[in-house]
Design an enzyme around this catalytic site. Structure first.
Site, PDB file in Angstrom:
ATOM      1  N   HIS A   1       0.793  -1.236   0.000  1.00  0.00           N
ATOM      2  CA  HIS A   1       0.000   0.000   0.000  1.00  0.00           C
ATOM      3  C   HIS A   1       0.819   1.276   0.000  1.00  0.00           C
ATOM      4  O   HIS A   1       0.268   2.359  -0.092  1.00  0.00           O
ATOM      5  CB  HIS A   1      -0.976   0.015   1.175  1.00  0.00           C
TER       6      HIS A   1
HETATM    7  C1  UD1 Z   1      -2.317   5.000   6.844  1.00  0.00           C
HETATM    8  C2  UD1 Z   1      -0.984   5.333   7.515  1.00  0.00           C
HETATM    9  C3  UD1 Z   1       0.037   4.224   7.216  1.00  0.00           C
HETATM   10  C4  UD1 Z   1      -0.491   2.864   7.544  1.00  0.00           C
HETATM   11  C5  UD1 Z   1      -1.815   2.652   6.814  1.00  0.00           C
HETATM   12  C6  UD1 Z   1      -2.346   1.262   7.144  1.00  0.00           C
HETATM   13  C7  UD1 Z   1      -0.546   7.756   7.651  1.00  0.00           C
HETATM   14  C8  UD1 Z   1       0.295   8.843   7.143  1.00  0.00           C
HETATM   15  N1  UD1 Z   1      -0.412   6.560   7.041  1.00  0.00           N
HETATM   16  O1  UD1 Z   1      -2.108   5.114   5.459  1.00  0.00           O
HETATM   17  O2  UD1 Z   1       1.191   4.448   7.992  1.00  0.00           O
HETATM   18  O3  UD1 Z   1       0.440   1.867   7.158  1.00  0.00           O
HETATM   19  O4  UD1 Z   1      -2.722   3.687   7.230  1.00  0.00           O
HETATM   20  O5  UD1 Z   1      -3.591   0.999   6.774  1.00  0.00           O
HETATM   21  O6  UD1 Z   1      -1.285   7.953   8.577  1.00  0.00           O
HETATM   22  N2  UD1 Z   1      -9.606   4.862   2.912  1.00  0.00           N
HETATM   23  C9  UD1 Z   1     -10.742   4.093   2.850  1.00  0.00           C
HETATM   24  N3  UD1 Z   1     -11.279   3.638   4.012  1.00  0.00           N
HETATM   25  C10 UD1 Z   1     -10.735   3.912   5.226  1.00  0.00           C
HETATM   26  C11 UD1 Z   1      -9.562   4.694   5.272  1.00  0.00           C
HETATM   27  C12 UD1 Z   1      -9.003   5.146   4.113  1.00  0.00           C
HETATM   28  O7  UD1 Z   1     -11.269   3.837   1.775  1.00  0.00           O
HETATM   29  O8  UD1 Z   1     -11.275   3.477   6.258  1.00  0.00           O
HETATM   30  C13 UD1 Z   1      -8.970   5.345   1.673  1.00  0.00           C
HETATM   31  C14 UD1 Z   1      -8.873   6.858   1.647  1.00  0.00           C
HETATM   32  O9  UD1 Z   1      -9.989   7.429   1.088  1.00  0.00           O
HETATM   33  C15 UD1 Z   1      -7.617   7.078   0.839  1.00  0.00           C
HETATM   34  C16 UD1 Z   1      -6.758   5.882   1.154  1.00  0.00           C
HETATM   35  O10 UD1 Z   1      -7.628   4.881   1.652  1.00  0.00           O
HETATM   36  O11 UD1 Z   1      -7.884   7.072  -0.528  1.00  0.00           O
HETATM   37  C17 UD1 Z   1      -5.640   6.210   2.086  1.00  0.00           C
HETATM   38  O12 UD1 Z   1      -6.082   6.421   3.448  1.00  0.00           O
HETATM   39  P1  UD1 Z   1      -5.226   7.311   4.488  1.00  0.00           P
HETATM   40  O13 UD1 Z   1      -5.789   7.238   5.851  1.00  0.00           O
HETATM   41  O14 UD1 Z   1      -5.049   8.675   3.908  1.00  0.00           O
HETATM   42  O15 UD1 Z   1      -3.797   6.686   4.534  1.00  0.00           O
HETATM   43  P2  UD1 Z   1      -3.314   5.173   4.415  1.00  0.00           P
HETATM   44  O16 UD1 Z   1      -2.710   4.977   3.081  1.00  0.00           O
HETATM   45  O17 UD1 Z   1      -4.410   4.256   4.835  1.00  0.00           O
END
Ligand code: UD1
Length: 394
Positions: free
Chosen positions: A242
């Site tokens: 990811h």
């Molecule tokens: C976050 C953490 C990362 C961790 C990862 C594990 C930071 C900077 N990064 O990254 O260290 O390894 O979580 O999962 O905090 N989304 C969903 N559903 C959710 C949450 C997110 O669909 O419940 C989507 C968001 O819309 C976005 C993407 O996933 O497009 C990324 O989510 P985000 O929380 O910004 O960061 P992660 O990549 O999950």
């Protein structure tokens, strides 16, 4: 003592679960308030972990939802500060994808929690405890510290020295204002000493993620994927990807997966995908008979798969700690790691992000030449007890 515990994203939940269980035993001395920032809000990324790990419903959910790094940071800071100033009810309506959904859930769940563990406090806490390196960790640290609240960082001091990772920035900012560090490794202690932190602030306690792993190992659950893909003990790979460096560019993601599919020599590869990766995969349309792309799994199902796998391929940090303890060979598709002990002591190898590097490691694996590995000091399942004992002395 009044203590805030912060959790926001998937990798936080397994780290706070055992700390909360240990705190429940000293509830006459430490009053805690669990705050979910809402950074992760999907059932598969958040709710399932609370259920499976027996974490009580959060007292407060800040419902920040998705956004850019700055948007999430700003929303979390604004809303946590409002809570600390006892102006929570005035906070703006939830914003961001998924925020209303989690808001509505909160209306229902916050009542459940106060019924089960009694009323909590309002306004400022004496101390704030955060874990790991996600956006929520950093944002809440800044808000708390500026209001004079003592800051405790569990898993402080680890460094990838890769400033392109948002997590590294979060670690550096959080650690720069932390009062008490509970650390997982001697390397982390040394990093903190080099930064000039006083020895009295650094407390090597072990790894709370491993507390959760050891406590739940006998409860791991066979996922549906087991029968569906006819998986056999030590006869398949588990893969998770990811990180932006691997999944944000179609060509890189495709090249990595192609190499892995070839290197697996027909063994099934189970690939539970994070929402970020799912968006990219749709665009590139990779297909192979032995590649099984599935939704994110719950904690108990995911670790069942890991424990019984031939090997794990990942760009996560936390998973390399779990494979180390379960002694499962692990290939890390990153150019650095903030958890070097998983390589020097454990079963992890840094394969890096160049797809050409995968084949030689696959060969080693198939030849049975992988190292067997040991377990780092104090990764023994008792870390949270040590933390809570120490909290009582603050
Ligand atoms: C976050 C953490 C990362 C961790 C990862 C594990 C930071 C900077 N990064 O990254 O260290 O390894 O979580 O999962 O905090 N989304 C969903 N559903 C959710 C949450 C997110 O669909 O419940 C989507 C968001 O819309 C976005 C993407 O996933 O497009 C990324 O989510 P985000 O929380 O910004 O960061 P992660 O990549 O999950």
């Amino acid at each position: 003592m009044k203590l805030d515990i912060i959790a926001g994203a998937r990798p936080n939940f397994m780290k706070i679960a055992p700390i909360i269980a240990a705190l429940e035993k000293v509830s006459d001395k430490i009053q805690y308030r669990l705050i979910h920032t809402g950074q992760h809000y999907d059932k598969k990324m958040s709710g399932n972990f609370f259920e499976q790990l027996g974490i009580p419903e959060p007292h407060v959910n800040l419902e920040v939802g998705s956004g850019t790094q700055a948007e999430q940071t700003a929303r979390i800071m604004e809303r946590y500060e409002a809570l600390l100033l006892d102006r929570h009810s005035e906070h703006p309506e939830p914003k961001g994808e998924g925020a209303w959904e989690s808001h509505n859930k909160l209306q229902k769940t916050s009542k459940d929690h106060s019924a089960s563990v009694g009323t909590t406090f309002k306004g400022k806490s004496d101390w704030m405890l955060c874990v790991g390196d996600v956006t929520s960790t950093m944002a809440c640290s800044i808000a708390a510290k500026k209001l004079g609240i003592g800051l405790i960082h569990v898993e402080g001091g680890i460094r990838s020295n890769d400033i392109t990772m948002p997590e590294e920035i979060n670690r550096m900012v959080t650690d720069s204002i932390t009062d008490i560090f509970y650390t997982t490794s001697e390397v982390a202690n040394e990093n903190l000493r080099k930064l000039g932190h006083m020895e009295s602030k650094i407390r090597y306690v072990g790894n709370t993620m491993i507390d959760t792993l050891l406590k739940n190992m006998s409860r791991f659950q066979k996922p549906v994927a087991w029968d569906k893909f006819d998986l056999k003990q030590k006869g398949y790979f588990v893969m998770t990807l990811h990180r932006p460096a691997n999944v944000d560019e179609e060509q890189q993601l495709k090249a990595l997966i192609d190499e892995i599919v070839t290197g697996a020599k027909g063994m099934p590869i189970v690939f539970p995908v994070h929402p970020r990766t799912a968006k990219m995969l749709k665009g590139i349309g990779i297909e192979a008979d032995n590649l099984h792309i599935i939704e994110p799994l719950g904690y108990l199902e995911f670790n069942y798969l890991v424990k019984n796998a031939f090997a794990v391929i990942t760009d996560s940090g936390g998973i390399t700690e779990e494979t180390t303890v379960m002694k499962v060979p692990c290939m890390t598709l990153r150019d650095n790691t903030e958890r070097p002990e998983t390589i020097t002591i454990g079963t992890n190898e840094l394969v890096r992000t160049n797809p050409d590097n995968i084949a030689p490691f696959m060969k080693k694996l198939h030849n049975g030449d992988w190292k067997s590995g040991g377990i780092p000091y104090l990764w023994d399942g008792k870390t949270s007890e040590r933390i809570v004992e120490d909290l009582l002395s603050l």
